[in-house]
Design an enzyme around this catalytic site. Structure first.
Site, PDB file in Angstrom:
ATOM      1  N   ASP A 182       0.832  -1.201   0.000  1.00 25.25           N
ATOM      2  CA  ASP A 182       0.000   0.000   0.000  1.00 25.25           C
ATOM      3  C   ASP A 182       0.872   1.258   0.000  1.00 25.25           C
ATOM      4  O   ASP A 182       1.974   1.242   0.551  1.00 25.25           O
ATOM      5  CB  ASP A 182      -0.921  -0.030   1.242  1.00 25.25           C
ATOM      6  CG  ASP A 182      -2.104   0.905   1.098  1.00 25.25           C
ATOM      7  OD1 ASP A 182      -2.287   1.507   0.020  1.00 25.25           O
ATOM      8  OD2 ASP A 182      -2.857   1.039   2.081  1.00 25.25           O
TER       9      ASP A 182
ATOM     10  N   GLY B 288       0.352   5.290  -4.519  1.00 21.18           N
ATOM     11  CA  GLY B 288      -0.224   6.564  -4.964  1.00 21.18           C
ATOM     12  C   GLY B 288       0.347   7.723  -4.167  1.00 21.18           C
ATOM     13  O   GLY B 288       0.745   8.755  -4.739  1.00 21.18           O
TER      14      GLY B 288
ATOM     15  N   ASN C 137     -10.478  -2.606  -6.446  1.00 28.96           N
ATOM     16  CA  ASN C 137      -9.625  -1.716  -7.238  1.00 28.96           C
ATOM     17  C   ASN C 137     -10.213  -1.397  -8.624  1.00 28.96           C
ATOM     18  O   ASN C 137      -9.741  -0.476  -9.291  1.00 28.96           O
ATOM     19  CB  ASN C 137      -8.214  -2.291  -7.416  1.00 28.96           C
ATOM     20  CG  ASN C 137      -7.373  -2.233  -6.155  1.00 28.96           C
ATOM     21  OD1 ASN C 137      -6.478  -3.042  -5.945  1.00 28.96           O
ATOM     22  ND2 ASN C 137      -7.659  -1.270  -5.280  1.00 28.96           N
TER      23      ASN C 137
HETATM   24  C1  FPP Z   1      -1.537   0.071  -3.421  1.00 32.63           C
HETATM   25  O1  FPP Z   1      -1.137   1.412  -3.513  1.00 32.63           O
HETATM   26  C2  FPP Z   1      -1.018  -0.724  -4.504  1.00 32.63           C
HETATM   27  C3  FPP Z   1      -1.754  -1.331  -5.488  1.00 32.63           C
HETATM   28  C4  FPP Z   1      -3.219  -1.266  -5.575  1.00 32.63           C
HETATM   29  C5  FPP Z   1      -1.121  -2.066  -6.580  1.00 32.63           C
HETATM   30  C6  FPP Z   1       0.052  -2.886  -6.195  1.00 32.63           C
HETATM   31  C7  FPP Z   1       0.629  -3.408  -7.416  1.00 32.63           C
HETATM   32  C8  FPP Z   1       1.932  -3.342  -7.754  1.00 32.63           C
HETATM   33  C9  FPP Z   1       3.021  -2.833  -6.911  1.00 32.63           C
HETATM   34  C10 FPP Z   1       2.321  -3.906  -9.050  1.00 32.63           C
HETATM   35  C11 FPP Z   1       2.221  -5.375  -8.916  1.00 32.63           C
HETATM   36  C12 FPP Z   1       3.124  -6.006  -9.818  1.00 32.63           C
HETATM   37  C13 FPP Z   1       3.445  -7.294  -9.739  1.00 32.63           C
HETATM   38  C14 FPP Z   1       4.458  -7.811 -10.650  1.00 32.63           C
HETATM   39  C15 FPP Z   1       2.820  -8.216  -8.759  1.00 32.63           C
HETATM   40  P1  FPP Z   1      -2.254   2.525  -3.663  1.00 32.63           P
HETATM   41  O2  FPP Z   1      -2.396   2.838  -5.103  1.00 32.63           O
HETATM   42  O3  FPP Z   1      -3.493   2.069  -2.978  1.00 32.63           O
HETATM   43  O4  FPP Z   1      -1.594   3.727  -2.902  1.00 32.63           O
HETATM   44  P2  FPP Z   1      -2.345   4.891  -2.126  1.00 32.63           P
HETATM   45  O5  FPP Z   1      -3.124   4.254  -1.014  1.00 32.63           O
HETATM   46  O6  FPP Z   1      -1.219   5.735  -1.626  1.00 32.63           O
HETATM   47  O7  FPP Z   1      -3.209   5.597  -3.117  1.00 32.63           O
END
Ligand code: FPP
Length: 220
Positions: free
Chosen positions: A16, A19, A64
């Site tokens: 997490d 973003g 998501n």
């Molecule tokens: C959460 O951060 C992250 C995700 C929803 C996506 C995670 C995916 C990856 C790191 C890529 C995966 C790749 C592979 C190869 C498995 P967020 O976007 O919710 O962050 P925020 O809470 O700060 O907005």
């Protein structure tokens, strides 16, 4: 560097903060996800070094889908490219990959890539890397209950039946669940499987969660 007194059998991570990592730097959210792929690689490398048997990562939640279309497509694209780029490394390091979740809803080309990766690494005898994709804990429990009742009409489900029908059936429950970015919630992740799991929360955003941060979690 402290001591890791006991290596857990199964470590699971809610990745997490991609973003927020990007926003802090004035970048697009997708840049955070891109950097996050580097943390996936780093965590896997440490898991392999320490002979952690199972590493599971929450890569995409059924919730998501509500994100902007560009971001969702960007994530698929990142995963697709990571599969292409990393398959050789995974095989060389005896990593077996499992991709679990409601995969039917993924784009066709990604589904094919996922099946190819699982197949290509199926002989891996070292760490099992489990990517939870289009997954949620409630969905998992529902699909398990529905499948069980269809196959066993009129039979009451027992806890061990649930264990066997969840998508994680072949995998021991996580010993340790890590969540990055300061959020301290389970967010519809492995609800049934984490009944006895220890939780570790860190304020570090996922793109900054590299080997030293992973070590800190294991030491704790
Ligand atoms: C959460 O951060 C992250 C995700 C929803 C996506 C995670 C995916 C990856 C790191 C890529 C995966 C790749 C592979 C190869 C498995 P967020 O976007 O919710 O962050 P925020 O809470 O700060 O907005």
């Amino acid at each position: 560097m402290g001591e890791i007194s006991k290596i857990p059998q199964h470590v699971s991570i809610i990745m997490d903060g991609n973003g927020r990592w990007a926003r802090l730097r004035g970048l697009e959210r997708l840049e955070g996800h891109k950097e996050g792929v580097g943390s996936v690689r780093a965590s896997l490398e440490l898991a392999v070094e320490l002979k952690i048997k199972y590493l599971s990562l929450f890569a995409f939640s059924t919730e998501n889908w509500s994100r902007p279309k560009d971001e969702v497509e960007g994530l698929w694209n990142l995963m697709f490219k990571a599969i292409e780029r990393e398959t050789e490394f995974l095989i060389e390091n005896h990593v077996r990959v499992l991709i679990l979740g409601n995969l039917e809803q993924l784009p066709q080309d990604l589904q094919a890539a996922v099946h190819g990766l699982v197949e290509a690494t199926s002989g891996g005898t070292g760490t099992t890397l489990i990517i939870m994709m289009n997954y949620s804990g409630k969905w998992d429990i529902m699909q398990a209950a529905n499948r069980f009742s269809k196959e066993n009409p009129g039979v009451e489900m027992r806890p061990e039946d649930m264990d066997n029908y969840l998508v994680t059936a072949s995998i021991p429950d996580p010993d340790l669940l890590i969540r990055t970015s300061g959020e301290e919630r389970i967010s519809n992740y492995m609800l049934w499987q984490t009944a006895y799991t220890e939780f570790y929360f860190t304020k570090v955003f996922w793109p900054d969660f590299r080997k030293s941060e992973f070590r800190l979690a294991l030491e704790e």
